[in-house]
Design a protein around this motif. Structure first.
Motif, PDB file in Angstrom:
ATOM      1  N   HIS A 149       1.634   4.509   6.310  1.00  0.00           N
ATOM      2  CA  HIS A 149       1.470   4.824   4.883  1.00  0.00           C
ATOM      3  C   HIS A 149       2.729   4.476   4.100  1.00  0.00           C
ATOM      4  N   ARG A 161      -6.388   3.209   0.976  1.00  0.00           N
ATOM      5  CA  ARG A 161      -5.015   3.263   0.467  1.00  0.00           C
ATOM      6  C   ARG A 161      -4.566   1.881  -0.015  1.00  0.00           C
ATOM      7  N   ALA A 195       3.633  -2.439  -1.602  1.00  0.00           N
ATOM      8  CA  ALA A 195       2.486  -2.614  -2.486  1.00  0.00           C
ATOM      9  C   ALA A 195       2.809  -3.618  -3.596  1.00  0.00           C
ATOM     10  N   TYR A 234      -3.535  -4.104  -3.066  1.00  0.00           N
ATOM     11  CA  TYR A 234      -3.557  -5.229  -2.129  1.00  0.00           C
ATOM     12  C   TYR A 234      -4.810  -6.069  -2.350  1.00  0.00           C
ATOM     13  N   ALA A 245      -3.533   0.735  -3.811  1.00  0.00           N
ATOM     14  CA  ALA A 245      -2.189   0.208  -4.042  1.00  0.00           C
ATOM     15  C   ALA A 245      -2.196  -1.217  -4.587  1.00  0.00           C
ATOM     16  N   ASP A 300       2.925   1.656   1.039  1.00  0.00           N
ATOM     17  CA  ASP A 300       3.367   2.027  -0.304  1.00  0.00           C
ATOM     18  C   ASP A 300       4.615   1.245  -0.719  1.00  0.00           C
TER      19      ASP A 300
END
Length: 332
Positions: free
Chosen positions: A323, A24, A330, A30, A28, A327
């Protein structure tokens, strides 16, 4: 300022949930994902699996302690993870604290700075591919050599520390510094120590990567986010020996740090949480609604010399709350 992740190892129900956070985070945008090693899942196995699941995000330890594995083994582990990650691995090492080392690993905490210095020296020799000969106060070995090709490039060896001398050591001998539990002003003070260490080591401070593990919880339910962050930080200051209490006291919050610690040790969790007031929470964490969090994050982004904020999560956060935080913060 880059944005990284500092992922939990123990609070999630399944290993697959942890690996999903790496995926994830990569999706996003990172820059890196770091994994500490305390209780719960070990960092090495988890990062090896994460290397298979990802393609672009840097992977690192934050941190492997310098007591529970030999320095030769840490060097060989770093070489292996660098190979597994196709050059995306970053090794973070440090002494951790006496509550972990003495109570969980059964080893005398001793002289953590000297031990860390010797580990960094040996790890670098291992990663060079040359035969290792080293005679130190804590490490005395000879004849070890990788029986595989050394990593090219060798992964950076970054050092964690909280006190002035520990951060100076990171600047003098490490490729970067991992920071934890700092206010923006407290971070600026320690960055001066990092620069002094770099000068002592005849190095350029701009070549060192500084990463702050920053407690974050960003939810549409801002009150819930703040509660989770407060409980997490109060646990560290109150429940993890005196290490984090003392670090907070050095930053000018001695009275509040002692109040949190003493109440927690007495079993009065509510008093400990009350002592961890809103002012202190806002200085140490990024928490609340998405709009509030961006403002809070800007205070850390304004610290000259901080290269990355590693978004860390409260130990009580559910998977969906982690999560939501990933998000919300991000990179744009």
């Amino acid at each position: 300022m880059d944005r990284a992740l500092h992922l939990p190892v123990a609070s999630l129900p399944r290993l697959d949930d942890v690996l999903g956070l790496f995926e994830r985070g990569e999706a996003a945008g990172y820059d890196a994902a770091y994994l500490p090693e305390t209780w719960g899942r070990d960092a090495v196995t988890t990062l090896a699996l994460a290397a298979e699941r990802t393609e672009t995000i840097d992977l690192g330890t934050s941190i492997l302690n310098v007591y529970s594995r030999s320095p030769a083994l840490v060097g060989a582990t770093a070489a292996t993870l660098q190979e597994a990650a196709d050059g995306r691995f970053r090794l973070g090492v440090g002494p951790s604290g006496p509550a972990v080392i003495e109570n969980w690993h059964g080893v005398d905490f001793g002289n953590p700075l000297r031990r860390t210095r010797e580990y960094v020296d040996v790890i670098r020799q291992v990663l060079s591919g040359e035969e290792v000969t080293y005679e130190g106060e804590y490490v005395d070995l000879q004849g070890f050599r990788l029986r595989c090709a050394p990593p090219d490039p060798a992964p950076p060896v970054e050092v964690a520390g909280m006190g002035p001398k520990a951060v100076e050591l990171a600047g003098r001998f490490g490729d970067g510094w991992h920071a934890l539990l700092f206010t923006p002003d407290g971070l600026r003070d320690r960055l001066d120590d990092l620069a002094r260490g770099a000068e002592l080591g005849d190095r350029d401070p701009d070549d060192l990567r500084t990463v702050l593990s920053l407690t974050c919880c960003v939810l549409e339910d801002g009150d819930r986010a703040r509660e989770l962050a407060r409980r997490h930080l109060a646990f560290y200051v109150g429940g993890m020996g005196t290490y984090y209490r003392d670090a907070l006291a050095r930053q000018g919050f001695e009275e509040r740090a002692n109040a949190v610690h003493d109440a927690w040790q007495a079993g009065d969790r509510e008093a400990a949480l009350a002592a961890f007031d809103d002012d202190l929470l806002d200085r140490l964490a990024v928490c609340g609604t998405p709009a509030e969090a961006e403002v809070a994050l800007d205070r850390f982004a304004a610290v000259e010399g901080l290269d990355a904020a590693a978004v860390s999560f409260p130990r009580g956060a559910e998977v969906d709350e982690i999560h939501e935080t990933i998000d919300a913060l991000a990179p744009v």
